[in-house]
Design a protein around this motif. Structure first.
Motif, PDB file in Angstrom:
ATOM      1  N   THR A 138       3.045   8.227 -12.225  1.00 38.68           N
ATOM      2  CA  THR A 138       4.230   7.437 -11.906  1.00 38.68           C
ATOM      3  C   THR A 138       4.811   7.814 -10.549  1.00 38.68           C
ATOM      4  OG1 THR A 138       4.739   7.121 -14.244  1.00 38.68           O
ATOM      5  CG2 THR A 138       6.541   6.792 -12.692  1.00 38.68           C
ATOM      6  N   ASP A 139       4.880   9.096 -10.254  1.00 38.15           N
ATOM      7  CA  ASP A 139       5.461   9.528  -8.976  1.00 38.15           C
ATOM      8  C   ASP A 139       4.643   9.044  -7.783  1.00 38.15           C
ATOM      9  OD1 ASP A 139       7.624  10.806 -10.168  1.00 38.15           O
ATOM     10  OD2 ASP A 139       6.573  12.730 -10.295  1.00 38.15           O
ATOM     11  N   SER A 140       3.328   9.161  -7.863  1.00 40.19           N
ATOM     12  CA  SER A 140       2.492   8.718  -6.742  1.00 40.19           C
ATOM     13  C   SER A 140       2.543   7.198  -6.595  1.00 40.19           C
ATOM     14  CB  SER A 140       1.053   9.213  -6.893  1.00 40.19           C
ATOM     15  OG  SER A 140       0.466   8.719  -8.068  1.00 40.19           O
ATOM     16  N   LEU A 141       2.570   6.494  -7.709  1.00 38.11           N
ATOM     17  CA  LEU A 141       2.672   5.037  -7.662  1.00 38.11           C
ATOM     18  C   LEU A 141       4.020   4.620  -7.067  1.00 38.11           C
ATOM     19  CD1 LEU A 141       1.515   2.255  -8.281  1.00 38.11           C
ATOM     20  CD2 LEU A 141       2.410   2.494 -10.614  1.00 38.11           C
ATOM     21  N   LYS A 142       5.081   5.309  -7.453  1.00 39.36           N
ATOM     22  CA  LYS A 142       6.415   5.009  -6.929  1.00 39.36           C
ATOM     23  C   LYS A 142       6.454   5.182  -5.417  1.00 39.36           C
ATOM     24  CE  LYS A 142      11.266   6.214  -7.638  1.00 39.36           C
ATOM     25  NZ  LYS A 142      12.196   7.032  -8.442  1.00 39.36           N
ATOM     26  N   LYS A 143       5.822   6.221  -4.899  1.00 37.17           N
ATOM     27  CA  LYS A 143       5.769   6.446  -3.450  1.00 37.17           C
ATOM     28  C   LYS A 143       5.078   5.284  -2.734  1.00 37.17           C
ATOM     29  CE  LYS A 143       5.520  11.459  -3.824  1.00 37.17           C
ATOM     30  NZ  LYS A 143       4.621  12.624  -3.652  1.00 37.17           N
ATOM     31  N   VAL A 144       3.966   4.827  -3.284  1.00 36.74           N
ATOM     32  CA  VAL A 144       3.233   3.708  -2.668  1.00 36.74           C
ATOM     33  C   VAL A 144       4.082   2.448  -2.714  1.00 36.74           C
ATOM     34  CG1 VAL A 144       1.219   2.190  -2.908  1.00 36.74           C
ATOM     35  CG2 VAL A 144       0.945   4.655  -3.130  1.00 36.74           C
ATOM     36  N   LEU A 145       4.737   2.205  -3.834  1.00 35.35           N
ATOM     37  CA  LEU A 145       5.559   0.995  -3.952  1.00 35.35           C
ATOM     38  C   LEU A 145       6.760   1.051  -3.003  1.00 35.35           C
ATOM     39  CD1 LEU A 145       5.439   0.451  -7.813  1.00 35.35           C
ATOM     40  CD2 LEU A 145       4.113  -0.709  -6.044  1.00 35.35           C
ATOM     41  N   HIS A 146       7.362   2.211  -2.835  1.00 36.55           N
ATOM     42  CA  HIS A 146       8.453   2.352  -1.856  1.00 36.55           C
ATOM     43  C   HIS A 146       7.945   2.119  -0.434  1.00 36.55           C
ATOM     44  CE1 HIS A 146      12.249   3.448  -3.687  1.00 36.55           C
ATOM     45  NE2 HIS A 146      11.609   4.206  -4.564  1.00 36.55           N
ATOM     46  N   ARG A 147       6.835   2.750  -0.108  1.00 34.57           N
ATOM     47  CA  ARG A 147       6.272   2.657   1.235  1.00 34.57           C
ATOM     48  C   ARG A 147       5.939   1.206   1.598  1.00 34.57           C
ATOM     49  NH1 ARG A 147       2.739   6.775   0.800  1.00 34.57           N
ATOM     50  NH2 ARG A 147       1.091   5.477  -0.023  1.00 34.57           N
ATOM     51  N   ASN A 148       5.634   0.393   0.597  1.00 38.30           N
ATOM     52  CA  ASN A 148       5.260  -0.992   0.845  1.00 38.30           C
ATOM     53  C   ASN A 148       6.376  -1.987   0.544  1.00 38.30           C
ATOM     54  OD1 ASN A 148       2.211  -1.156   1.592  1.00 38.30           O
ATOM     55  ND2 ASN A 148       2.402   0.479   0.079  1.00 38.30           N
ATOM     56  N   GLY A 149       7.588  -1.484   0.338  1.00 40.52           N
ATOM     57  CA  GLY A 149       8.748  -2.351   0.172  1.00 40.52           C
ATOM     58  C   GLY A 149       8.835  -3.090  -1.147  1.00 40.52           C
ATOM     59  N   VAL A 150       8.121  -2.601  -2.157  1.00 47.20           N
ATOM     60  CA  VAL A 150       8.173  -3.255  -3.462  1.00 47.20           C
ATOM     61  C   VAL A 150       9.390  -2.770  -4.245  1.00 47.20           C
ATOM     62  CG1 VAL A 150       6.960  -3.608  -5.649  1.00 47.20           C
ATOM     63  CG2 VAL A 150       5.677  -3.578  -3.510  1.00 47.20           C
TER      64      VAL A 150
END
Length: 76
Positions: free
Chosen positions: A63-75
């Motif tokens: 969840t933490d790594s996925l959250k970082k990717v989603l933040h980085r991509n503006g989701v």
């Protein structure tokens, strides 16, 4: 993917997450899992095809790594 995404669904109730099987939308299975982000009733703003490859190799897919990717991509 689903187990990593489930806590984010609860944390972000204003975002509508929809699970769709790739065959139902005639998507290439080589590109799954993918997260597509839409706003304004159909404007694609995020195409995270091959999202697994966006996680650094030294991190677990959680969840933490996925959250970082989603933040980085503006989701999120």
């Amino acid at each position: 993917m689903e187990s990593a995404l489930r806590p984010l669904v609860a944390t972000y109730p204003y975002i509508h997450f929809v699970k769709v099987h790739y065959e139902d939308i005639e998507f290439d299975n080589a590109a799954v899992p993918t997260i597509l982000g839409y706003r304004n009733q159909g404007d694609l703003f995020a195409n995270l095809t091959g999202i697994i490859d966006m996680i650094p190799e030294d991190e677990d897919f959680d969840t933490d790594s996925l959250k970082k990717v989603l933040h980085r991509n503006g989701v999120l």
